[in-house]
Every structure is written in structure tokens, then in C-alpha cells.
Design a protein around this motif. Structure first.
Motif, PDB file in Angstrom:
ATOM      1  N   ARG A   4     -18.929  13.589  18.732  1.00 16.15           N
ATOM      2  CA  ARG A   4     -19.716  14.582  19.283  1.00 16.15           C
ATOM      3  C   ARG A   4     -21.353  13.543  18.831  1.00 16.15           C
ATOM      4  O   ARG A   4     -22.312  13.350  19.717  1.00 16.15           O
ATOM      5  CB  ARG A   4     -20.064  15.946  18.312  1.00 16.15           C
ATOM      6  N   ALA A   5     -20.888  12.683  17.174  1.00 16.31           N
ATOM      7  CA  ALA A   5     -21.879  12.009  16.981  1.00 16.31           C
ATOM      8  C   ALA A   5     -21.814  10.426  17.958  1.00 16.31           C
ATOM      9  O   ALA A   5     -24.049  10.409  17.513  1.00 16.31           O
ATOM     10  CB  ALA A   5     -21.541  11.659  15.399  1.00 16.31           C
ATOM     11  N   GLU A   6     -21.116  10.012  18.237  1.00 16.15           N
ATOM     12  CA  GLU A   6     -21.237   8.682  19.001  1.00 16.15           C
ATOM     13  C   GLU A   6     -21.970   9.422  20.336  1.00 16.15           C
ATOM     14  O   GLU A   6     -22.529   8.167  21.133  1.00 16.15           O
ATOM     15  CB  GLU A   6     -19.138   8.532  19.165  1.00 16.15           C
ATOM     16  N   MET A   7     -21.234  10.498  20.789  1.00 17.38           N
ATOM     17  CA  MET A   7     -22.424  10.973  22.265  1.00 17.38           C
ATOM     18  C   MET A   7     -23.748  11.125  22.184  1.00 17.38           C
ATOM     19  O   MET A   7     -24.429  10.031  22.932  1.00 17.38           O
ATOM     20  CB  MET A   7     -21.584  11.667  22.817  1.00 17.38           C
ATOM     21  N   THR A   8     -23.823  11.634  21.180  1.00 16.38           N
ATOM     22  CA  THR A   8     -25.142  11.273  20.328  1.00 16.38           C
ATOM     23  C   THR A   8     -26.188  10.057  20.623  1.00 16.38           C
ATOM     24  O   THR A   8     -27.245  10.273  20.960  1.00 16.38           O
ATOM     25  CB  THR A   8     -25.884  12.337  19.189  1.00 16.38           C
ATOM     26  N   GLU A  60     -22.524   5.087  32.383  1.00 19.39           N
ATOM     27  CA  GLU A  60     -21.771   6.064  32.752  1.00 19.39           C
ATOM     28  C   GLU A  60     -20.305   6.068  32.370  1.00 19.39           C
ATOM     29  O   GLU A  60     -19.516   7.121  31.684  1.00 19.39           O
ATOM     30  CB  GLU A  60     -21.722   6.337  34.618  1.00 19.39           C
ATOM     31  N   GLU A  61     -19.842   4.035  32.703  1.00 21.35           N
ATOM     32  CA  GLU A  61     -18.290   4.147  31.804  1.00 21.35           C
ATOM     33  C   GLU A  61     -17.983   4.220  30.617  1.00 21.35           C
ATOM     34  O   GLU A  61     -17.310   5.583  30.273  1.00 21.35           O
ATOM     35  CB  GLU A  61     -17.952   3.344  32.504  1.00 21.35           C
ATOM     36  N   ARG A  62     -19.769   4.129  30.395  1.00 24.84           N
ATOM     37  CA  ARG A  62     -19.560   4.412  28.328  1.00 24.84           C
ATOM     38  C   ARG A  62     -18.801   6.029  28.722  1.00 24.84           C
ATOM     39  O   ARG A  62     -18.144   6.249  27.239  1.00 24.84           O
ATOM     40  CB  ARG A  62     -20.449   3.890  27.937  1.00 24.84           C
ATOM     41  N   GLN A  70     -15.117  11.920  27.950  1.00 25.18           N
ATOM     42  CA  GLN A  70     -13.234  12.325  27.861  1.00 25.18           C
ATOM     43  C   GLN A  70     -12.481  12.238  26.441  1.00 25.18           C
ATOM     44  O   GLN A  70     -11.625  13.249  26.529  1.00 25.18           O
ATOM     45  CB  GLN A  70     -12.541  11.438  28.675  1.00 25.18           C
ATOM     46  N   ARG A  71     -12.698  11.733  25.337  1.00 23.87           N
ATOM     47  CA  ARG A  71     -12.398  11.340  23.955  1.00 23.87           C
ATOM     48  C   ARG A  71     -12.781  12.640  23.614  1.00 23.87           C
ATOM     49  O   ARG A  71     -12.285  13.838  23.099  1.00 23.87           O
ATOM     50  CB  ARG A  71     -12.934  10.917  23.452  1.00 23.87           C
ATOM     51  N   LEU A  72     -14.202  12.906  24.205  1.00 22.84           N
ATOM     52  CA  LEU A  72     -14.771  14.746  22.986  1.00 22.84           C
ATOM     53  C   LEU A  72     -14.029  15.585  23.943  1.00 22.84           C
ATOM     54  O   LEU A  72     -13.568  16.602  23.501  1.00 22.84           O
ATOM     55  CB  LEU A  72     -16.549  14.266  23.249  1.00 22.84           C
ATOM     56  N   GLN A  73     -13.538  15.885  24.994  1.00 20.80           N
ATOM     57  CA  GLN A  73     -12.978  16.675  25.763  1.00 20.80           C
ATOM     58  C   GLN A  73     -11.440  16.900  25.042  1.00 20.80           C
ATOM     59  O   GLN A  73     -11.369  17.819  25.147  1.00 20.80           O
ATOM     60  CB  GLN A  73     -13.268  16.471  27.253  1.00 20.80           C
ATOM     61  N   SER A  74     -10.823  15.438  25.093  1.00 23.63           N
ATOM     62  CA  SER A  74      -9.239  16.041  24.367  1.00 23.63           C
ATOM     63  C   SER A  74      -9.677  16.512  23.063  1.00 23.63           C
ATOM     64  O   SER A  74      -8.792  17.562  22.590  1.00 23.63           O
ATOM     65  CB  SER A  74      -8.996  14.228  24.674  1.00 23.63           C
TER      66      SER A  74
END
Length: 579
Positions: free
Chosen positions: A196-200, A223-225, A231-235
């Protein structure tokens, strides 16, 4: 081991609010006692009307009145307990946020340069919120749950010890199931927080640099990044949710076994006359109340695992080494002459890549020193070392003969005035931005500084002049206008030592000529360091340092260096001559 350390540190945070914890425990005990006394009254009520035609209405009325009073006491104590729990939790969260933000302010730039801004944002906001949610649920339900279990066991033993033994024998299965799942849940929640921190960080980067994204048609790659991180956060979120969601059904299954065992064994006991039907009714109520906390605690365990994972990231941030405090014997320079020295200075950002090695330099008060060289030669690094944004690996830097490590931070930083290629502006009025380094400056002083920086004319054209509110980093102002405001800030301060790192790079030619004249006046009697790529701006410097690969290759005035026909002459010819 990590969990144990984290829990101990959480307990340290709770310690100042021991009075609230004690109050919550007392209210939890009152709530549980009132709740657990209800089945006793219900059992008495059942015994008052267990046979047809033999209902004792006076006794039943007394039981109902007692039940109403007990229920009211339980409700009020539970409400007050929730209020105190909220108060304690948000006080702790407030303490954490203050600590994290204060710690961020004293972290060295080395840490900030090595981590994404979104990571720090995530720890201060998201992780603290997740921690507060887990702590709030934990204290509300954990206290009540544990006391309910202990109280229920006491009441059940008072009715029939053998039936209670059935309950106690089946209960450990619930602990085994909850513990098995909790170990796997913590790992997933920690991974969830990190992702989540990576996404932020990515979102913060993309939002803050939309012009660059569009200019280089980077939308698809962005968008790909984002999709990859999402996807990893969802997993990891699904795995965390899966493990946490099976805790409650698993413990409910065990609780069903407890209730079934009590019902069967209790029925035989009632038939044999060891207990009454009312007592069996009370026992079944207690079986429900005894098993209910296990369901709640299993949910609390899930929240606590998430909270501990977030708390671990917060504590990890707080454990980062801050900049050293002022030494007890640190000096304060009351009158700075501006004599700067580099004595055998060596420095590198990483040990694998050497940068500045054995640098020696003596700058006299009032000298204008220009630093030139190709990209990556160490020009800006010299500025970072002067400001002590980074500490040297070897050697020492002195200001007026005193090593800068022996000066107080306030004394050192207040001796310098900087204008960099990147603008430093905050959300607020134009007036507040110019007076940022001198909050007590009068409006007239600010206006005079803006005039010297040639910013007054465009400021007056703004809707509210100097009281115009702009967004973070200048809002809709052009890059050149932002730079003029930073220059006006320097004009207001008039510090003993000036540092100009491509200060006029974003300004049009006509304005640059005027600014250069203002700088010439400001530099009189002040030591100045000027980092420039455009060599035409540093011809009048007293000393020009020509750097390459962290070393000073040449020193001298403009004309002297041209006559040497060395590296400086090559740089100059590459800018002004056709090769």
C-alpha cells in the motif's frame, strides 16, 4: 520476537494513560458482572413458572425488576467504557502522529533521498489509522472478552463443576485454531501495508508530475506500473482477508461443540435431579456468553495483527537515526565574517562510488566563488556539505575557522542564504512565502525585497497582491515567477554567506540581467558560492573552481583560466564557439 518487541512498545505508549486503562477495566468488570448476573435471574424466572398452574407472579415480578436494573447498569457502564476507550485510543494516536512528524523533521536528508516520499506519507497517515482501528477494537473487546470468559467460568462452576469441565476441555481447540491462523495473517497484513505504501508513492509521484507524464507520453507505462502494484496489493489483501475471515467461522464451530456438549450433559444432569431446569437454562446462556468472546477475540486478533504490522512500520520509521543534536559545547557565531575552508575533505553518497576526495579550499570573507563542471562532478554535493545536509566522511569544513560540526544547527544554517534551481514554496500567501525565513519582517521590508528581486510588478498584478493565496509549490505561477519569489526571500534575509545554485535558470534574459545586478549589489562584502552551467554568469567571480569527478582541476579568474587552455577553456568554448 518482532511481535513481542512491538507489543512492548505499544504498552509503553499506553503507560501515560494508565488511569484511563484502570477506569476501562473497572467499567468492563461492572459490565461483565451485570451481564453475567442476568442468566441467574433468567434461571430463577424459569423456575418460577416451570410447572403448569404453579406460576409465582410476585417472585417473577421481582425477578423482572432486578433484570431491568441489571440491564440498565450494563448498558450505561458499557457506553462510558466505549467513550473512555475512544479517548485513550485517539490520545495515543495523537502522540504517535506528533512523534512521527517530529521525527521526520529531524531525519537526515540521506534517509529522505533513499526513500520515496509516499512511504513516509503512508506511515504517517494510513499506517497510523490502521493501528488506531486495531487498538480501538482491541481494547473495547479484549478487556470485556477476557473478563466475560473468566466471570462465566466462575458462575458455571458455582452451578455445576462437572458440566463446566466439559466446557474447559473443549475450549483449547478454539485457541489452537485462532493461533494457527493468526501467524499466517500477520505476514500477509505486513506485506499489504508495504505494498500500500508503494502504491501511495506511485500515485503521489504521478499526481505531482502530470506535466512530465503527458509531455513524454508516459501514461501507458504509468498505468502498467500501477496495475502491477495494484495486482500485488489485491493478491496479498485477498490472502490476508481469507486467513482473517476463516478465524471466526472456525471458532464458531468449536463454540457450537461447546454448546452441544453443555446441552447434552446438562440435560442428563437435570433428569438425574442434580440441577433444576432453570439452572440448565442459565447454563446454556452461560455457554453462549462463554463462547461469544472467543468469536469476538478471534476478530480482535485479526485486527490486532493488522495493527501490529502497521505499528511495526511506524516504529521502524521512529528508529531511523536522526541528525545528531547540538553538542553540549556547540558554539554560536554572533558575527559571521564568511571565511570558509575545506581541509582534506572526502565524501561519497555510497561507499562503492567515491565522489569528492581530498578536497582543499580556502575562501576569504567577501569572495565570490563560482563552481563549474560537468553534470555529476560534485558541484551540488559541495553545497550539501556546506549546509551540512550531509556530513563529510573525512576531513573537515570550517566557517570562520570553526568546524561546522562544532556549531549549533541554528547558527550554521542561519549563516547561509540559498536559492536553488528547484523552488521552495509553501501553500500560503505571497507575503508569507517571502518572509518564510524572517517571520517578523514588516510588510514594507517584504515589498522592498520583492522590488530588489524584480518580483514586485507581477505580484501587484495578482488578484490580491501580496495577500494572494497560492497552492503548494506555487500553484499557477510560472517557474520564473516562483524563482523570483525565492530570490526575494534571499533579498529579505541578506545572510552573511550566499549560495546560488543555478538561481536564474528559469528567468527570462531581461529579468536575469536585472537580477544579476541586484545580486552583484547583494554580494558586496558577502562570501558567495555560485553554481552555474552558463559560464557567462560567473565571469566576474573572484575565484572559479573547475571540478571534475569530485576533484578541483583548476582555480583562478575567468581570464586566467582561459589563458591556461585547460578544462575550463574547453567548457567555455563548447558553449560559445562552434567546434
Amino acid at each position: 520476537m518482532k511481535n513481542k518487541k512491538t507489543i512492548n512498545r505499544v504498552l509503553e505508549l499506553i503507560r501515560p494513560y494508565t488511569y484511563l486503562v484502570v477506569s476501562i477495566l473497572v467499567l468492563a468488570a461492572v459490565t461483565v458482572a451485570a451481564t453475567l448476573y442476568s442468566p441467574i435471574l433468567i434461571g430463577k424466572g424459569v423456575d418460577c413458572m416451570v410447572e403448569k398452574g404453579l406460576v409465582s407472579f410476585p417472585d417473577l415480578k421481582l425477578v423482572l425488576i432486578q433484570l431491568a436494573v441489571i440491564t440498565a447498569i450494563s448498558a450505561v457502564s458499557q457506553w462510558v467504557m466505549s467513550l473512555l476507550t475512544n479517548k485513550m485510543t485517539y490520545k495515543i494516536v495523537d502522540d504517535i502522529r506528533r512523534s512521527v512528524f517530529a521525527h521526520m523533521e529531524i531525519l537526515p536528508l540521506r534517509y529522505m533521498d533513499a526513500h520515496q516520499p509516499g512511504d513516509a506519507i503512508s506511515r504517517i497517515s494510513t499506517d497510523v489509522d490502521q493501528f488506531s482501528d486495531g487498538l480501538l477494537m482491541g481494547f473495547t473487546q479484549l478487556f470485556s472478552g477476557v473478563m466475560t470468559i473468566l466471570g462465566t467460568l466462575g458462575f458455571m462452576i458455582s452451578i455445576d463443576g462437572r458440566i463446566t469441565l466439559v466446557v474447559v476441555l473443549i475450549t483449547p481447540l478454539s485457541f489452537f485454531v485462532a493461533n494457527f491462523i493468526a501467524k499466517r495473517t500477520f505476514t500477509m497484513f505486513r506485506l499489504q501495508s508495504e505494498t500500500r505504501a508503494e502504491m501511495t508513492s506511485l500515485v503521489e509521484e504521478m499526481v505531482g508530475n502530470q506535466k512530465v507524464v503527458k509531455a513524454f507520453a508516459y501514461e501507458k507505462e504509468a498505468e502498467e506500473r500501477f496495475d502491477d502494484i495494484n495486482q500485488r496489493l489485491q493478491s496479498c489483501s485477498l490472502k490476508a482477508t481469507f486467513f482473517s475471515s476463516i478465524t471466526n467461522p472456525s471458532t464458531r464451530f468449536v463454540n457450537g461443540l461447546v454448546y452441544t456438549g453443555v446441552g447434552i450433559f446438562g440435560a442428563f444432569s437435570a433428569i438425574q435431579g442434580r440441577i433444576t431446569v432453570g439452572q440448565l437454562s442459565s447454563f446454556l446462556n452461560y455457554a453462549n456468553q462463554y463462547t461469544k468472546p472467543f468469536n469476538e477475540i478471534s476478530g480482535v486478533v485479526t485486527e490486532l495483527q493488522n495493527a501490529l504490522a502497521c505499528a511495526g512500520r511506524i516504529f521502524q520509521f521512529l528508529d531511523e537515526e536522526p541528525v545528531p543534536e547540538n553538542a553540549p559545547d556547540a558554539k554560536t557565531l554572533d558575527h559571521v565574517e564568511g571565511r570558509v575552508g575545506f581541509e582534506d575533505v572526502s565524501f561519497s553518497y555510497t561507499s562503492e562510488v567515491p565522489l569528492i576526495e581530498h578536497m582543499n579550499l580556502e575562501v576569504k570573507p567577501g569572495q565570490r566563488v563560482a563552481i563549474v563542471g560537468p553534470t555529476g562532478c560534485g558541484k551540488t554535493t559541495v553545497i550539501n556539505l556546506l549546509m551540512r545536509f550531509y556530513d563529510v566522511n573525512k576531513g573537515k569544513i570550517t566557517l570562520d575557522g570553526v568546524p561546522i560540526q562544532d556549531l549549533t544547527w541554528e547558527s550554521l544554517r542561519s549563516s547561509y542564504g540559498m536559492v536553488l534551481q528547484e523552488t521552495w514554496l509553501k501553500a500560503g500567501t505571497i507575503l508569507e512565502n517571502i518572509s518564510y525565513g524572517k517571520p517578523d519582517a514588516t510588510r514594507e521590508e517584504v515589498i522592498e525585497a520583492a522590488k530588489q528581486a524584480h518580483a514586485h510588478s507581477f505580484i501587484k498584478r495578482l488578484p490580491n497582491g501580496y495577500d494572494t493565496v497560492m497552492g503548494e509549490d506555487g500553484g499557477s505561477l510560472s517557474q520564473g515567477q516562483k524563482q523570483l519569489l525565492c530570490i526575494a526571500r534571499l533579498m529579505l534575509l541578506k545572510p552573511p554567506v550566499l549560495i546560488l545554485d543555478e538561481a536564474t535558470s528559469s528567468i527570462d534574459t531581461m529579468t536575469e540581467i536585472r537580477i544579476q545586478k541586484a545580486f552583484q549589489k547583494l554580494m558586496e562584502g558577502r562570501t558567495s558560492f555560485v553554481v552555474a552551467h552558463r559560464l557567462s554568469t560567473i565571469k566576474e567571480s573572484d575565484v572559479i573552481l573547475v571540478m571534475k569527478d569530485g576533484h578541483i582541476l583548476e582555480t583562478g579568474k575567468h581570464e586566467e583560466l582561459l589563458e591556461k587552455k585547460g578544462f575550463y577553456a574547453q567548457l567555455y568554448q563548447s558553449q560559445f564557439c562552434n567546434v
